[in-house]
Write a protein that holds these residues in place. Structure first.
Motif, PDB file in Angstrom:
ATOM      1  N   GLY B  29     -25.640 -37.789  63.413  1.00  9.92           N
ATOM      2  CA  GLY B  29     -24.597 -37.032  62.719  1.00  9.92           C
ATOM      3  C   GLY B  29     -24.527 -35.573  63.091  1.00  9.92           C
ATOM      4  N   PHE B  30     -25.483 -35.061  63.808  1.00 15.98           N
ATOM      5  CA  PHE B  30     -25.467 -33.650  64.195  1.00 15.98           C
ATOM      6  C   PHE B  30     -25.006 -33.553  65.638  1.00 15.98           C
ATOM      7  N   LYS B  31     -23.796 -33.097  65.831  1.00 17.11           N
ATOM      8  CA  LYS B  31     -23.271 -32.938  67.194  1.00 17.11           C
ATOM      9  C   LYS B  31     -23.706 -31.568  67.699  1.00 17.11           C
ATOM     10  N   ILE B  32     -24.469 -31.574  68.766  1.00 18.59           N
ATOM     11  CA  ILE B  32     -25.009 -30.307  69.264  1.00 18.59           C
ATOM     12  C   ILE B  32     -23.874 -29.373  69.649  1.00 18.59           C
ATOM     13  N   PRO B  33     -23.820 -28.218  69.001  1.00 20.03           N
ATOM     14  CA  PRO B  33     -22.711 -27.294  69.297  1.00 20.03           C
ATOM     15  C   PRO B  33     -22.966 -26.542  70.600  1.00 20.03           C
ATOM     16  N   GLU B  34     -21.905 -26.048  71.170  1.00 20.21           N
ATOM     17  CA  GLU B  34     -22.058 -25.177  72.342  1.00 20.21           C
ATOM     18  C   GLU B  34     -22.522 -23.811  71.854  1.00 20.21           C
ATOM     19  N   THR B  35     -23.516 -23.292  72.506  1.00 19.51           N
ATOM     20  CA  THR B  35     -24.016 -21.969  72.134  1.00 19.51           C
ATOM     21  C   THR B  35     -24.065 -21.083  73.368  1.00 19.51           C
ATOM     22  N   GLU B  36     -24.133 -19.790  73.117  1.00 15.18           N
ATOM     23  CA  GLU B  36     -24.159 -18.847  74.239  1.00 15.18           C
ATOM     24  C   GLU B  36     -25.565 -18.667  74.788  1.00 15.18           C
ATOM     25  N   SER B  37     -26.556 -18.707  73.888  1.00 18.62           N
ATOM     26  CA  SER B  37     -27.920 -18.520  74.392  1.00 18.62           C
ATOM     27  C   SER B  37     -28.955 -19.375  73.664  1.00 18.62           C
ATOM     28  N   ALA B  38     -28.654 -19.806  72.454  1.00 22.05           N
ATOM     29  CA  ALA B  38     -29.659 -20.541  71.674  1.00 22.05           C
ATOM     30  C   ALA B  38     -29.907 -21.930  72.250  1.00 22.05           C
ATOM     31  N   PHE B  39     -31.179 -22.334  72.234  1.00 27.16           N
ATOM     32  CA  PHE B  39     -31.519 -23.713  72.571  1.00 27.16           C
ATOM     33  C   PHE B  39     -31.524 -24.498  71.263  1.00 27.16           C
ATOM     34  N   VAL B  40     -30.601 -25.442  71.144  1.00 33.99           N
ATOM     35  CA  VAL B  40     -30.473 -26.192  69.891  1.00 33.99           C
ATOM     36  C   VAL B  40     -31.208 -27.514  70.020  1.00 33.99           C
ATOM     37  N   LEU B  41     -32.059 -27.796  69.047  1.00 35.45           N
ATOM     38  CA  LEU B  41     -32.764 -29.073  69.068  1.00 35.45           C
ATOM     39  C   LEU B  41     -31.817 -30.169  68.590  1.00 35.45           C
ATOM     40  N   PRO B  42     -31.660 -31.234  69.376  1.00 34.09           N
ATOM     41  CA  PRO B  42     -30.757 -32.311  68.956  1.00 34.09           C
ATOM     42  C   PRO B  42     -31.202 -32.913  67.633  1.00 34.09           C
ATOM     43  N   GLU B  43     -32.502 -32.958  67.463  1.00 35.48           N
ATOM     44  CA  GLU B  43     -33.037 -33.436  66.190  1.00 35.48           C
ATOM     45  C   GLU B  43     -33.979 -32.368  65.674  1.00 35.48           C
ATOM     46  N   ALA B  44     -33.685 -31.829  64.523  1.00 31.27           N
ATOM     47  CA  ALA B  44     -34.511 -30.734  64.006  1.00 31.27           C
ATOM     48  C   ALA B  44     -35.969 -31.176  63.894  1.00 31.27           C
ATOM     49  N   ALA B  45     -36.871 -30.247  64.217  1.00 26.67           N
ATOM     50  CA  ALA B  45     -38.297 -30.569  64.190  1.00 26.67           C
ATOM     51  C   ALA B  45     -38.915 -30.178  62.860  1.00 26.67           C
ATOM     52  N   VAL B  46     -39.715 -31.066  62.344  1.00 25.10           N
ATOM     53  CA  VAL B  46     -40.388 -30.789  61.074  1.00 25.10           C
ATOM     54  C   VAL B  46     -41.418 -29.684  61.292  1.00 25.10           C
ATOM     55  N   VAL B  47     -41.374 -28.679  60.439  1.00 28.35           N
ATOM     56  CA  VAL B  47     -42.380 -27.621  60.493  1.00 28.35           C
ATOM     57  C   VAL B  47     -43.513 -28.054  59.571  1.00 28.35           C
ATOM     58  N   GLU B  48     -44.667 -28.231  60.160  1.00 24.66           N
ATOM     59  CA  GLU B  48     -45.778 -28.768  59.373  1.00 24.66           C
ATOM     60  C   GLU B  48     -46.152 -27.817  58.239  1.00 24.66           C
ATOM     61  N   GLY B  49     -46.586 -28.388  57.156  1.00 26.62           N
ATOM     62  CA  GLY B  49     -46.899 -27.628  55.943  1.00 26.62           C
ATOM     63  C   GLY B  49     -47.695 -26.370  56.226  1.00 26.62           C
ATOM     64  N   PHE B  50     -47.234 -25.292  55.683  1.00 18.00           N
ATOM     65  CA  PHE B  50     -47.942 -24.030  55.918  1.00 18.00           C
ATOM     66  C   PHE B  50     -48.081 -23.279  54.597  1.00 18.00           C
ATOM     67  N   GLN B  51     -49.075 -22.472  54.521  1.00 21.26           N
ATOM     68  CA  GLN B  51     -49.368 -21.718  53.301  1.00 21.26           C
ATOM     69  C   GLN B  51     -49.584 -20.259  53.676  1.00 21.26           C
ATOM     70  N   LEU B  52     -48.533 -19.476  53.592  1.00 22.54           N
ATOM     71  CA  LEU B  52     -48.667 -18.047  53.856  1.00 22.54           C
ATOM     72  C   LEU B  52     -48.497 -17.310  52.538  1.00 22.54           C
ATOM     73  N   SER B  53     -48.600 -15.989  52.582  1.00 25.20           N
ATOM     74  CA  SER B  53     -48.467 -15.269  51.309  1.00 25.20           C
ATOM     75  C   SER B  53     -47.664 -13.988  51.475  1.00 25.20           C
ATOM     76  N   HIS B  54     -47.025 -13.630  50.351  1.00 28.62           N
ATOM     77  CA  HIS B  54     -46.180 -12.434  50.268  1.00 28.62           C
ATOM     78  C   HIS B  54     -46.673 -11.640  49.063  1.00 28.62           C
ATOM     79  N   PRO B  55     -46.656 -10.312  49.157  1.00 34.29           N
ATOM     80  CA  PRO B  55     -47.258  -9.514  48.071  1.00 34.29           C
ATOM     81  C   PRO B  55     -46.602  -9.685  46.709  1.00 34.29           C
ATOM     82  N   THR B  56     -45.297  -9.957  46.658  1.00 36.10           N
ATOM     83  CA  THR B  56     -44.653 -10.112  45.341  1.00 36.10           C
ATOM     84  C   THR B  56     -44.153 -11.542  45.095  1.00 36.10           C
ATOM     85  N   LEU B  57     -43.775 -12.241  46.168  1.00 36.17           N
ATOM     86  CA  LEU B  57     -43.279 -13.613  45.993  1.00 36.17           C
ATOM     87  C   LEU B  57     -44.422 -14.599  45.815  1.00 36.17           C
ATOM     88  N   GLY B  58     -45.610 -14.174  46.168  1.00 33.65           N
ATOM     89  CA  GLY B  58     -46.768 -15.060  46.065  1.00 33.65           C
ATOM     90  C   GLY B  58     -46.851 -15.976  47.265  1.00 33.65           C
TER      91      GLY B  58
END
Lengths: 160, 226
Positions: B29-58
């Motif tokens: 269902g995701f038709k890869i759009p034409e872009t000027e410079s971005a490399f578009v992944l035909p299938e979005a890649a899962v970003v593995e669970g990560f745990q970072l921190s922010h001083p106010t957002l936690g």
């Protein structure tokens, strides 16, 4: 009226000195410091170095009156999409040639400034040249976006 | 003396995913759009669970980025050249978006992630990132969490010591003289990563970057994604 003219001439000379300084064959134009966050541990300084002499020159050391931990000369190089920073022992400027210190290329780094200068403030530097001469430079803090405009301006003032 | 091994994985896993997807024709269902410079992944890649921190957002994790588009950029505050250049470029991008309400783009959340938590505290990082634009978020975490995220996204980085004008052999970094332990530079990817509202890696903007090109590419990707 006369004093007015003198004041105006003085102001013009002062302005010119901020953009264009020449000593023993090396002309420095458009020196600037990139504005940085108040807690920035490193500041970038950029300028155009033009060598009008018949001898190759290089900047072998840089000092500043700004209180910093140390001053380094760097060159940014890109391989694939990876940016690599290489400290340099000198910045070469060949005879009748120029070397531009600019983002993504040659630059001077002021490491760990005690206080980060604000926009519009001036940072004084001394370039130590390979021919033994020293050159003072006054670099104004500004944003990167003004670089192009200022370069165009300095080219118009080129004296060679 | 602490040393961190590099997280050298580059973009090979992503390119592999992209290639397999293209070969299999799995468009979903995701038709890869034409872009000027971005490399578009035909299938979005899962970003593995990560745990970072922010001083106010936690905690800053996958849930923090779901529901909106994000731009991830990896660096560190001692970064002499590349990070200020890229953060300034993204601040210009944000200003262009704010000044032009007619643009179709959904403004992305810019996230500056420090690869150097040993020297960058979350507080310092937020102050640094916020200088470029008040909406920018600066996050970091323990080194293992930073490594997990960077590896998952194919972000390369390495610590480098320079001594007497030469790069110290990575194998002999244990020989870094006392007092110079904190003098290292971090060579790192200068790509900017576009994350979709599901928290998946959707596109990679490789350098050099221009604000107007990134705006147009993101708009094209968002339109195709709907």
């Amino acid at each position: 009226m006369k004093s007015c003219i003198y004041r105006a001439m003085g102001a013009i000379l002062l302005t010119l000195s901020a953009f264009s300084v020449a000593a023993e064959g090396l002309m420095v134009t458009n020196p600037w410091v990139r504005s940085a966050p108040p807690n920035a541990p490193a500041l970038g300084v950029f300028m155009m170095l033009k060598n009008h002499s018949d001898t190759d020159l290089s900047v072998v050391d840089v000092r500043t009156t700004l209180e910093v931990n140390r001053v380094e000369m760097h060159r940014t190089m890109m391989t694939d999409d990876v940016m690599m920073m290489m400290p340099q022992e000198l910045i070469p400027v060949e005879a009748h040639s120029s070397t531009e210190l600019k983002p993504g290329s040659w630059h001077i780094m002021l490491i760990e400034p005690k206080q980060v200068p604000k926009m519009g403030e001036t940072v004084h530097l001394t370039l130590v040249l390979s021919n033994g001469f020293e050159q003072m430079v006054a670099a104004v803090v500004r944003q990167g976006e003004k670089m192009k405009m200022m370069e165009d301006h300095s080219h118009k003032m080129k004296m060679d | 003396m602490k040393h961190q091994s590099s997280a050298r994985s580059f973009s090979f896993p992503l390119l592999l995913i992209a290639s397999i997807s293209l070969l299999a024709g799995c468009d979903q269902g995701f038709k890869i759009p034409e872009t000027e410079s971005a490399f578009v992944l035909p299938e979005a890649a899962v970003v593995e669970g990560f745990q970072l921190s922010h001083p106010t957002l936690g905690e800053f994790n996958l849930d923090s980025i779901k529901g909106k588009w994000s731009l991830f950029f990896f660096g560190y505050t001692r970064c002499p050249d590349v990070c200020p250049t890229e953060l300034f470029m993204m601040s210009e991008m944000m200003k262009q978006i704010e000044k032009n309400p007619a643009l179709e783009i959904q403004a992305p959340q810019v996230v500056f992630i420090s690869l150097d938590p040993q020297r960058d505290t979350p507080e310092a990082l937020q102050q640094y990132a916020g200088f470029y634009h008040p909406s920018f978020i600066g996050v970091t975490g323990v080194q293992s969490a930073v490594d997990q995220l960077s590896k998952s996204m194919g972000v390369y980085y390495e610590r480098v010591y320079h001594l007497n004008g030469k790069i110290l052999d990575p194998a002999s970094q244990k020989d870094v003289p006392e007092g110079l332990e904190d003098s290292y530079l971090v060579n790192h990817s200068a790509s900017i990563f576009l994350i979709n509202p599901r928290g998946e890696l959707q596109a990679i903007h490789r350098p050099p970057h221009q604000p107007d090109v990134i705006i147009r590419d993101i708009t094209s990707i968002q339109n195709a994604w709907r």
